[in-house]
Design a protein around this motif. Structure first.
Motif, PDB file in Angstrom:
ATOM      1  N   GLN A   1       0.822  -1.204   0.000  1.00  0.00           N
ATOM      2  CA  GLN A   1       0.000   0.000   0.000  1.00  0.00           C
ATOM      3  C   GLN A   1       0.852   1.248   0.000  1.00  0.00           C
ATOM      4  OE1 GLN A   1      -0.885   2.365   2.580  1.00  0.00           O
ATOM      5  NE2 GLN A   1       0.482   1.713   4.231  1.00  0.00           N
ATOM      6  N   VAL A   2       0.287   2.277  -0.630  1.00  0.00           N
ATOM      7  CA  VAL A   2       0.929   3.586  -0.682  1.00  0.00           C
ATOM      8  C   VAL A   2      -0.144   4.641  -0.433  1.00  0.00           C
ATOM      9  CG1 VAL A   2       2.229   5.229  -2.077  1.00  0.00           C
ATOM     10  CG2 VAL A   2       2.641   2.782  -2.350  1.00  0.00           C
ATOM     11  N   ASN A   3      -0.032   5.333   0.715  1.00  0.00           N
ATOM     12  CA  ASN A   3      -0.898   6.480   1.020  1.00  0.00           C
ATOM     13  C   ASN A   3      -2.388   6.177   0.858  1.00  0.00           C
ATOM     14  OD1 ASN A   3       1.369   8.069   1.589  1.00  0.00           O
ATOM     15  ND2 ASN A   3       1.596   8.644  -0.574  1.00  0.00           N
ATOM     16  N   GLY A   4      -2.837   5.177   1.527  1.00  0.00           N
ATOM     17  CA  GLY A   4      -4.272   4.946   1.605  1.00  0.00           C
ATOM     18  C   GLY A   4      -4.859   3.999   0.586  1.00  0.00           C
ATOM     19  N   GLN A   5      -4.077   3.532  -0.378  1.00  0.00           N
ATOM     20  CA  GLN A   5      -4.587   2.537  -1.304  1.00  0.00           C
ATOM     21  C   GLN A   5      -3.445   1.613  -1.727  1.00  0.00           C
ATOM     22  OE1 GLN A   5      -6.176   4.556  -4.698  1.00  0.00           O
ATOM     23  NE2 GLN A   5      -4.218   5.275  -5.445  1.00  0.00           N
ATOM     24  N   GLY A   6      -3.818   0.459  -2.191  1.00  0.00           N
ATOM     25  CA  GLY A   6      -2.773  -0.484  -2.534  1.00  0.00           C
ATOM     26  C   GLY A   6      -3.311  -1.664  -3.306  1.00  0.00           C
ATOM     27  N   TYR A   7      -2.513  -2.698  -3.426  1.00  0.00           N
ATOM     28  CA  TYR A   7      -2.866  -3.842  -4.240  1.00  0.00           C
ATOM     29  C   TYR A   7      -2.060  -5.046  -3.774  1.00  0.00           C
ATOM     30  CZ  TYR A   7       1.528  -2.487  -6.466  1.00  0.00           C
ATOM     31  OH  TYR A   7       2.831  -2.143  -6.684  1.00  0.00           O
ATOM     32  N   VAL A   8      -2.469  -6.212  -4.213  1.00  0.00           N
ATOM     33  CA  VAL A   8      -1.733  -7.431  -3.935  1.00  0.00           C
ATOM     34  C   VAL A   8      -0.624  -7.562  -4.969  1.00  0.00           C
ATOM     35  CG1 VAL A   8      -1.872  -9.943  -3.782  1.00  0.00           C
ATOM     36  CG2 VAL A   8      -3.750  -8.546  -2.924  1.00  0.00           C
ATOM     37  N   ASP A   9       0.635  -7.466  -4.522  1.00  0.00           N
ATOM     38  CA  ASP A   9       1.742  -7.504  -5.473  1.00  0.00           C
ATOM     39  C   ASP A   9       2.337  -8.899  -5.637  1.00  0.00           C
ATOM     40  OD1 ASP A   9       2.811  -7.564  -2.946  1.00  0.00           O
ATOM     41  OD2 ASP A   9       4.394  -6.097  -3.337  1.00  0.00           O
ATOM     42  N   LYS A  10       2.015  -9.809  -4.738  1.00  0.00           N
ATOM     43  CA  LYS A  10       2.448 -11.197  -4.872  1.00  0.00           C
ATOM     44  C   LYS A  10       1.627 -12.071  -3.938  1.00  0.00           C
ATOM     45  CE  LYS A  10       6.395  -9.888  -1.970  1.00  0.00           C
ATOM     46  NZ  LYS A  10       7.868  -9.794  -1.914  1.00  0.00           N
ATOM     47  N   SER A  11       1.494 -13.316  -4.314  1.00  0.00           N
ATOM     48  CA  SER A  11       0.721 -14.275  -3.517  1.00  0.00           C
ATOM     49  C   SER A  11       1.416 -15.622  -3.566  1.00  0.00           C
ATOM     50  CB  SER A  11      -0.713 -14.418  -4.050  1.00  0.00           C
ATOM     51  OG  SER A  11      -1.438 -13.216  -3.907  1.00  0.00           O
ATOM     52  N   ILE A  12       1.119 -16.442  -2.595  1.00  0.00           N
ATOM     53  CA  ILE A  12       1.682 -17.788  -2.551  1.00  0.00           C
ATOM     54  C   ILE A  12       0.544 -18.798  -2.658  1.00  0.00           C
ATOM     55  CG2 ILE A  12       2.904 -19.479  -1.132  1.00  0.00           C
ATOM     56  CD1 ILE A  12       4.614 -17.230  -0.054  1.00  0.00           C
ATOM     57  N   TYR A  13       0.716 -19.767  -3.552  1.00  0.00           N
ATOM     58  CA  TYR A  13      -0.291 -20.793  -3.794  1.00  0.00           C
ATOM     59  C   TYR A  13       0.368 -22.161  -3.806  1.00  0.00           C
ATOM     60  CZ  TYR A  13      -3.074 -16.864  -5.636  1.00  0.00           C
ATOM     61  OH  TYR A  13      -3.746 -15.683  -5.806  1.00  0.00           O
ATOM     62  N   ALA A  14      -0.479 -23.182  -3.643  1.00  0.00           N
ATOM     63  CA  ALA A  14      -0.090 -24.554  -3.933  1.00  0.00           C
ATOM     64  C   ALA A  14      -1.008 -25.044  -5.044  1.00  0.00           C
ATOM     65  CB  ALA A  14      -0.205 -25.432  -2.692  1.00  0.00           C
ATOM     66  N   PHE A  15      -0.496 -25.941  -5.879  1.00  0.00           N
ATOM     67  CA  PHE A  15      -1.252 -26.430  -7.031  1.00  0.00           C
ATOM     68  C   PHE A  15      -1.340 -27.950  -6.998  1.00  0.00           C
ATOM     69  CE2 PHE A  15       1.059 -22.557  -8.449  1.00  0.00           C
ATOM     70  CZ  PHE A  15      -0.043 -21.714  -8.580  1.00  0.00           C
ATOM     71  N   ALA A  16      -2.568 -28.455  -6.911  1.00  0.00           N
ATOM     72  CA  ALA A  16      -2.808 -29.892  -6.850  1.00  0.00           C
ATOM     73  C   ALA A  16      -3.379 -30.381  -8.172  1.00  0.00           C
ATOM     74  CB  ALA A  16      -3.770 -30.229  -5.712  1.00  0.00           C
ATOM     75  N   THR A  17      -3.049 -31.613  -8.531  1.00  0.00           N
ATOM     76  CA  THR A  17      -3.582 -32.183  -9.772  1.00  0.00           C
ATOM     77  C   THR A  17      -5.104 -32.293  -9.669  1.00  0.00           C
ATOM     78  OG1 THR A  17      -3.283 -34.443  -8.957  1.00  0.00           O
ATOM     79  CG2 THR A  17      -1.464 -33.464 -10.205  1.00  0.00           C
ATOM     80  N   HIS A  18      -5.776 -31.929 -10.754  1.00  0.00           N
ATOM     81  CA  HIS A  18      -7.239 -31.887 -10.735  1.00  0.00           C
ATOM     82  C   HIS A  18      -7.850 -33.276 -10.605  1.00  0.00           C
ATOM     83  CE1 HIS A  18     -11.184 -30.159 -11.471  1.00  0.00           C
ATOM     84  NE2 HIS A  18     -11.409 -31.055 -12.416  1.00  0.00           N
ATOM     85  N   ASP A  19      -7.200 -34.293 -11.123  1.00  0.00           N
ATOM     86  CA  ASP A  19      -7.802 -35.622 -11.085  1.00  0.00           C
ATOM     87  C   ASP A  19      -7.707 -36.290  -9.713  1.00  0.00           C
ATOM     88  OD1 ASP A  19      -5.098 -35.951 -11.220  1.00  0.00           O
ATOM     89  OD2 ASP A  19      -5.091 -37.112 -13.084  1.00  0.00           O
ATOM     90  N   THR A  20      -7.130 -35.609  -8.711  1.00  0.00           N
ATOM     91  CA  THR A  20      -7.162 -36.112  -7.325  1.00  0.00           C
ATOM     92  C   THR A  20      -8.063 -35.247  -6.450  1.00  0.00           C
ATOM     93  OG1 THR A  20      -5.186 -34.809  -6.759  1.00  0.00           O
ATOM     94  CG2 THR A  20      -4.841 -37.076  -7.528  1.00  0.00           C
ATOM     95  N   ARG A  21      -8.985 -34.527  -7.072  1.00  0.00           N
ATOM     96  CA  ARG A  21      -9.777 -33.531  -6.337  1.00  0.00           C
ATOM     97  C   ARG A  21     -10.691 -34.131  -5.289  1.00  0.00           C
ATOM     98  NH1 ARG A  21     -11.405 -34.398 -11.323  1.00  0.00           N
ATOM     99  NH2 ARG A  21     -13.598 -34.818 -11.852  1.00  0.00           N
ATOM    100  N   ASN A  22     -11.093 -35.379  -5.413  1.00  0.00           N
ATOM    101  CA  ASN A  22     -12.017 -35.988  -4.446  1.00  0.00           C
ATOM    102  C   ASN A  22     -11.313 -36.924  -3.480  1.00  0.00           C
ATOM    103  OD1 ASN A  22     -14.309 -34.725  -5.608  1.00  0.00           O
ATOM    104  ND2 ASN A  22     -14.370 -36.287  -7.213  1.00  0.00           N
ATOM    105  N   GLN A  23     -10.020 -36.798  -3.343  1.00  0.00           N
ATOM    106  CA  GLN A  23      -9.243 -37.698  -2.502  1.00  0.00           C
ATOM    107  C   GLN A  23      -8.725 -36.982  -1.266  1.00  0.00           C
ATOM    108  OE1 GLN A  23      -6.247 -39.666  -4.856  1.00  0.00           O
ATOM    109  NE2 GLN A  23      -7.630 -39.967  -6.599  1.00  0.00           N
ATOM    110  N   GLN A  24      -8.531 -37.731  -0.210  1.00  0.00           N
ATOM    111  CA  GLN A  24      -8.020 -37.170   1.030  1.00  0.00           C
ATOM    112  C   GLN A  24      -6.564 -36.731   0.874  1.00  0.00           C
ATOM    113  OE1 GLN A  24      -9.673 -36.468   3.801  1.00  0.00           O
ATOM    114  NE2 GLN A  24      -7.865 -35.694   4.881  1.00  0.00           N
TER     115      GLN A  24
END
Length: 316
Positions: free
Chosen positions: A185-208
């Motif tokens: 942020q700069v003087n009252g406004q700002g933005y998300v400049d970076k984020s951290i994610y994890a990426f899982a294979t879609h074909d395991t979406r219903n698995q523990q």
């Protein structure tokens, strides 16, 4: 050929727009055979010119159509240095949190070795998303034509230019797990400049237990993790825009800008009182906010994720 035949040619050529040329021949006062061949010699180039014009027009139309198609996804050379700006397709770096190394495209394989320009530029394209636009399933695509997709089978970039179904293969889809976002942020406004994610294979979406994209000393591979457990840094990827930071005007006009007063509920350390600053915001409780309402801090964290979704991901 007689004069009557010449007259027939004269009237037919009038229809082709050669009336003035024939009138000039009539004024010469001769209708003998030698005049017929010069007339034909003048008519043939006209047909050739007409054919050439038609051919050139067709080629021009095809070229313009090609430019129109390419304009939907601008070529890398035509894009600005910072392609995450409003009105352009974002391109991002993917940096592994554990080893602080960027993913690269080396011979169409996921790597950390850079052997050509923009080897570490990628396009994250939404395949599925929530109602607020936050991505839930994405495609990890190369910046380099033909924007091949990361395939979980060999962690190579698959899909050629003429493969119209390359985006429909679910083995090239990755489900998104947000870990945390960095708010600047700069003087009252700002933005998300970076984020951290994890990426899982879609074909395991219903698995523990699911397979996650990860980096180890020996290179890229999939890491099996419990979805209710902590995601290790080997499977965490920092996403940030390629190029320079946003200018103040671009920040003010961007759809992903968040007022500091709104974001401060999710940030500790008195962010709202600072003139210039930034902070990481954890996103672990976002699911609870979506289900049960959650705290104000969690709800504002959700806003940060929405902003990140607009800053780093390309719409389908």
């Amino acid at each position: 050929f007689g004069s009557s035949h010449f007259g027939s040619n004269r009237f037919s050529t009038c229809k082709l727009g050669s009336q003035f040329a024939i009138l000039a021949d009539m004024e010469s006062g001769s209708d003998s055979d030698p005049l017929v061949q010069p007339l034909r010699s003048r008519l043939m180039p006209q047909w050739k010119r007409l054919s050439l014009m038609v051919g050139v027009s067709l080629c021009l139309a095809l070229a313009l159509k090609g430019l129109e198609v390419k304009s939907r996804t601008p070529s890398p050379s035509a894009m600005p240095v910072n392609r995450s700006l409003l009105g352009s397709e974002p391109r991002v770096h993917l940096t592994n949190v554990k080893y602080n190394k960027k993913m690269t495209n080396q011979n169409w394989q996921a790597s950390v070795i850079c052997d050509h320009d923009r080897c570490d530029w990628f396009k994250l394209q939404k395949r599925y998303w929530a109602e607020d636009g936050e991505p839930t399933t994405i495609l990890i695509r190369t910046d380099e034509h033909p924007q091949a997709l990361l395939d979980r089978r060999d962690l190579g970039f698959q899909g050629y230019a003429l493969d119209g179904n390359k985006c429909d293969d679910h083995r090239r889809w990755w489900d998104v797990y947000p870990v945390k976002a960095h708010f600047h942020q700069v003087n009252g406004q700002g933005y998300v400049d970076k984020s951290i994610y994890a990426f899982a294979t879609h074909d395991t979406r219903n698995q523990q237990k699911r397979w996650f994209l990860a980096l180890f000393e020996e290179g890229f591979r999939l890491q099996l993790l419990d979805v209710n457990g902590e995601i290790p840094e080997t499977a965490q990827w920092q996403v940030e825009s390629c190029g320079t930071a946003f200018s103040p005007g671009e920040v003010a006009g961007a759809a992903f800008v968040i007022p500091v007063a709104v974001a401060s509920a999710a940030v500790t350390g008195g962010l709202a009182g600072a003139g210039v600053g930034g902070a990481w915001v954890t996103t672990a409780a976002v699911t609870g906010a979506a289900v049960g309402g959650g705290s104000t801090a969690v709800l504002e964290t959700k806003n940060l994720l929405e902003a990140a979704g607009k800053a780093f991901f390309v719409d389908w």
